[in-house]
Design a protein around this motif. Structure first.
Motif, PDB file in Angstrom:
ATOM      1  N   ALA A 152       0.873  -1.312  -0.061  1.00 33.27           N
ATOM      2  CA  ALA A 152       0.025   0.077   0.134  1.00 33.27           C
ATOM      3  C   ALA A 152       0.827   1.180   0.040  1.00 33.27           C
ATOM      4  O   ALA A 152       0.476   2.193  -0.872  1.00 33.27           O
ATOM      5  N   ALA A 153       1.875   1.204   0.895  1.00 31.37           N
ATOM      6  CA  ALA A 153       2.938   2.583   0.916  1.00 31.37           C
ATOM      7  C   ALA A 153       3.643   2.700  -0.622  1.00 31.37           C
ATOM      8  O   ALA A 153       3.702   3.812  -1.267  1.00 31.37           O
ATOM      9  N   ALA A 154       3.894   1.743  -1.137  1.00 33.39           N
ATOM     10  CA  ALA A 154       4.638   1.801  -2.540  1.00 33.39           C
ATOM     11  C   ALA A 154       3.627   2.082  -3.501  1.00 33.39           C
ATOM     12  O   ALA A 154       3.830   2.999  -4.409  1.00 33.39           O
ATOM     13  N   LEU A 155       2.334   1.614  -3.427  1.00 32.35           N
ATOM     14  CA  LEU A 155       1.301   2.105  -4.321  1.00 32.35           C
ATOM     15  C   LEU A 155       1.138   3.607  -4.079  1.00 32.35           C
ATOM     16  O   LEU A 155       0.915   4.427  -5.229  1.00 32.35           O
ATOM     17  N   ALA A 210      -5.099   1.938  -1.670  1.00 28.83           N
ATOM     18  CA  ALA A 210      -4.152   1.920  -0.842  1.00 28.83           C
ATOM     19  C   ALA A 210      -4.368   3.059  -0.013  1.00 28.83           C
ATOM     20  O   ALA A 210      -3.361   2.989   1.070  1.00 28.83           O
ATOM     21  N   TYR A 211      -5.377   3.859   0.326  1.00 26.12           N
ATOM     22  CA  TYR A 211      -5.625   4.850   1.331  1.00 26.12           C
ATOM     23  C   TYR A 211      -6.432   4.201   2.296  1.00 26.12           C
ATOM     24  O   TYR A 211      -6.601   4.850   3.378  1.00 26.12           O
ATOM     25  N   ASP A 212      -7.201   3.057   2.064  1.00 25.83           N
ATOM     26  CA  ASP A 212      -8.063   2.346   2.930  1.00 25.83           C
ATOM     27  C   ASP A 212      -7.292   2.118   4.373  1.00 25.83           C
ATOM     28  O   ASP A 212      -6.173   1.357   4.223  1.00 25.83           O
ATOM     29  N   THR A 213      -7.831   2.573   5.446  1.00 28.90           N
ATOM     30  CA  THR A 213      -7.103   2.049   6.697  1.00 28.90           C
ATOM     31  C   THR A 213      -8.204   1.169   7.468  1.00 28.90           C
ATOM     32  O   THR A 213      -7.769   0.786   8.636  1.00 28.90           O
TER      33      THR A 213
END
Length: 66
Positions: A42-45, A62-65
């Motif tokens: 997710a961080a890489a994306l 990728a921003y879903d928490t």
């Protein structure tokens, strides 16, 4: 690679949907990295998504928490 694949898969005028799972699949299938965690992918994306201005034609989880 996951962003490019999602863009190719989107229909004309449709936004691309880039999932963290796709990034993890690319890590395994193209690079042999079998232990990429969801948070790492997710961080890489997110980094690539922001650097490439993808918000204009893509959506991502990728921003879903949750």
């Amino acid at each position: 690679m996951a962003i490019a694949t999602a863009r190719r898969a989107a229909g004309p005028g449709e936004p691309a949907l880039v999932r963290v799972a796709a990034v993890r699949e690319v890590a395994v299938s193209h690079f042999g990295h079998r232990h990429v965690s969801h948070p790492e992918a997710a961080a890489a994306l997110r980094a690539r998504y922001e650097r490439s201005g993808c918000a204009r034609d893509c959506f991502t989880d990728a921003y879903d928490t949750t």
